[in-house]
Design an enzyme around this catalytic site. Structure first.
Site, PDB file in Angstrom:
ATOM      1  N   PRO A   1     -20.939   1.924 -15.963  1.00 11.68           N
ATOM      2  CG  PRO A   1     -19.520   3.198 -17.291  1.00 11.68           C
ATOM      3  CD  PRO A   1     -20.967   3.003 -16.958  1.00 11.68           C
ATOM      4  CB  CYS A   2     -17.989  -0.747 -11.610  1.00  9.08           C
ATOM      5  SG  CYS A   2     -16.281  -0.737 -12.190  1.00  9.08           S
ATOM      6  CD  GLN A   3     -14.905   2.986 -13.735  1.00  6.52           C
ATOM      7  OE1 GLN A   3     -16.029   2.665 -14.105  1.00  6.52           O
ATOM      8  NE2 GLN A   3     -13.805   2.646 -14.396  1.00  6.52           N
ATOM      9  CB  ALA A   4     -21.354   5.380 -12.055  1.00  4.27           C
ATOM     10  CG  PHE A   5     -22.041   1.268  -9.006  1.00  3.22           C
ATOM     11  CD1 PHE A   5     -23.243   1.799  -9.431  1.00  3.22           C
ATOM     12  CD2 PHE A   5     -21.532   0.180  -9.677  1.00  3.22           C
ATOM     13  CE1 PHE A   5     -23.920   1.256 -10.502  1.00  3.22           C
ATOM     14  CE2 PHE A   5     -22.208  -0.384 -10.743  1.00  3.22           C
ATOM     15  CZ  PHE A   5     -23.409   0.171 -11.151  1.00  3.22           C
TER      16      PHE A   5
END
Length: 512
Positions: free
Chosen positions: A116-120
């Site tokens: 998930p992009c929130q992890a970046f």
């Protein structure tokens, strides 16, 4: 990096796995952050074999198992179907739970998925490298834990190839180009890597959906990594190119500092490609839905327990519709159970008046005009002035006009064009479907679950578990199956080429 925790691919591991594939065995795929299985669907169609998945969402995990593990004994099927938290299960334990025995590093040929992009946020090179030195580093930083866990699985399972998919913003996330930084790590682990941006509309998907794709293949196998050539063409609407350029701001493309990992997105050739698949191509053969206009649709959860029969014969279908009914392993000649829509009684009349391409500001104007007509009719009927302060006036306004500020939510609503592909489907479909209002004004509704699946190139035989809202969410989060298949086909070619890199180089040297 310390050798204690970081281990490179070894020739023994690479050769053993590659030999197995060259002998005709399907490459074995593990799908991380799998969702309901868009990547698995595409990879299996390209000749791979999905052996397991990790997915945190309960409904999506069961959907994946139903579609890819239905031939397993009941106990093993349930092991596949249960949701799994990647932060709490180790690769070796996962394989054991899934009934996969043997040395851990020998069981998986390909890892696919998109953390998930929130992890970046604020991951950066230092944090990416930390996972190599400290496999448990993900526990210390919840902002990046999912992403680091993906790399941890790669480090433990030693796949021959990797596919990572994510939103374009990962190329410029908090000032970092996560794809480039990931390629640096994977290169040190023994892989050859490339990444680019691909839009699903150029690969036969009736949806304009831009995503980053990163391919890594064991350096001993791959000399070069190429991305699939487009098969379809369309002139993209304004805005898509601007979004792409923003994402590419951190990609080094100048003469003196080129990014060795970035590949320019393949360009569709109008003279060689087919026209893009339109919304009508994708949805036109599905049964019309009008019960809501007849007052026969009730509020509440929608279950997938009733088959809606097809009304158009196979011989009358276009190529896309035929594929959706005849996808190998997911054939369906009976009908669909998930052709269900939301109950939105206030808005049906607005949907009917909207023009193709209209968004919320236009929808709001239609609603106000509709209210004016209704209040005028009510005044004539009652003989009362019914001014703005009257209860009747306010009740009718609330029953006719959506409450959102037309200047602040321009993209909240959008009516699809029949003659063009759909715009990007989002996970927000799980909450409402206003972003994809059906192009047919006579049906005056948002898209059904099956129509959303069609726009994502999921075949009609693909089963979505749970009720309507979870199914919409699963589709909105998925990778379009035809795009996944196109990328998978490129990887399959690399893995099944009998000439390894050393062999090719020896041939080239001999020919000089």
């Amino acid at each position: 990096m310390t050798q204690r925790h970081f281990t490179k691919l070894t020739p023994a591991v690479v050769n053993a796995k590659h030999k197995r594939i060259l002998e005709g065995h399907a490459p074995r795929t593990l799908d991380l952050f799998a969702g309901c299985g868009g990547l698995s669907l595409g990879f299996d169609a390209a000749g791979f074999r999905t052996i397991g998945a990790v997915e945190f969402d309960t409904d999506a995990a069961r959907s994946h198992a139903v579609n890819f593990m239905s031939d397993q004994p009941h106990e093993l099927f349930e092991a596949h179907a249960v949701a799994k938290d990647i932060t709490k299960i180790e690769p070796a334990d996962l394989l054991k739970k899934l009934g996969i025995a043997g040395k851990v590093e020998q069981q998986v040929d390909v890892i696919v998925g998109g953390p998930p992009c929130q992890a970046f946020a604020r991951v950066g090179r230092a944090k990416l490298r930390e996972v190599a030195d400290h496999p448990e580093a993900f526990l210390k930083d919840p902002r990046g834990n999912l992403y680091l866990r993906y790399l941890h699985y790669v480090n433990e399972l030693k796949p021959l190839a990797i596919l990572m998919e994510n939103v374009p913003d990962v190329l410029n996330y908090g000032g970092h180009n996560v794809a480039e930084e990931t390629c640096e790590i994977l290169t040190a682990m023994g892989y050859r890597c490339r990444y680019t941006l691909l839009n699903s509309v150029f690969y036969g998907v009736p949806q304009m959906r831009e995503r980053m794709f990163l391919i890594a293949v064991a350096a001993e196998i791959a000399d070069e990594i190429d991305f699939p050539e487009p098969t379809h063409w369309i002139e993209m609407p304004k805005g898509y190119e601007g979004t792409r350029q923003v994402a590419l701001q951190t990609v080094k493309q100048d003469l003196f500092e080129a990014d060795p990992f970035f590949a320019n997105p393949p360009v569709a050739d109008k003279t060689k490609c087919k026209p893009a698949v339109t919304a009508e191509d994708a949805l036109g053969d599905l049964p019309k839905i009008t019960l809501h206009l007849e007052g026969k649709l009730k509020k509440g959860a929608r279950r997938f327990d009733t088959v809606t029969p097809y009304v158009r014969d196979v011989d009358a279908l276009n190529d896309y519709a035929k594929l959706m009914r005849s996808w190998p392993g997911f054939e369906n000649d009976e009908g669909i159970k998930d052709h269900v829509i939301r109950w939105l009684p206030r808005d049906y009349a607005i949907f009917a008046r909207m023009n193709p391409g209209d968004q919320y500001p236009e929808a709001h104007k239609h609603a106000v005009a509709l209210f004016e007509e209704r209040i005028t009719a009510l005044r004539k009927k009652t003989g009362k002035p019914l001014g703005p302060k009257s209860k009747e006036f306010q009740d009718l306004w609330d029953a006719t006009v959506p409450p959102y500020d037309a200047t602040k939510f321009p993209n909240k609503w959008r009516k699809m064009e029949s003659f063009a592909p759909a715009r990007t489907l989002m996970a927000h479909l799980g909450k409402d479907g206003y972003s994809h209002i059906h192009y047919d004004s006579a049906q005056a509704r948002t898209v059904s679950v099956r129509e959303a699946a069609r726009l994502m190139s999921f075949p009609d035989g693909f089963v979505l578990t749970g009720s309507m809202n979870p199914a919409f969410k699963q589709i909105g989060n998925a990778v379009p199956a035809l795009l996944a298949k196109a990328v998978a086909t490129q990887i399959y070619k690399l893995l099944t080429d009998e000439r390894t890199v050393p062999q090719r180089r020896a041939e080239e040297a001999h020919s000089v």
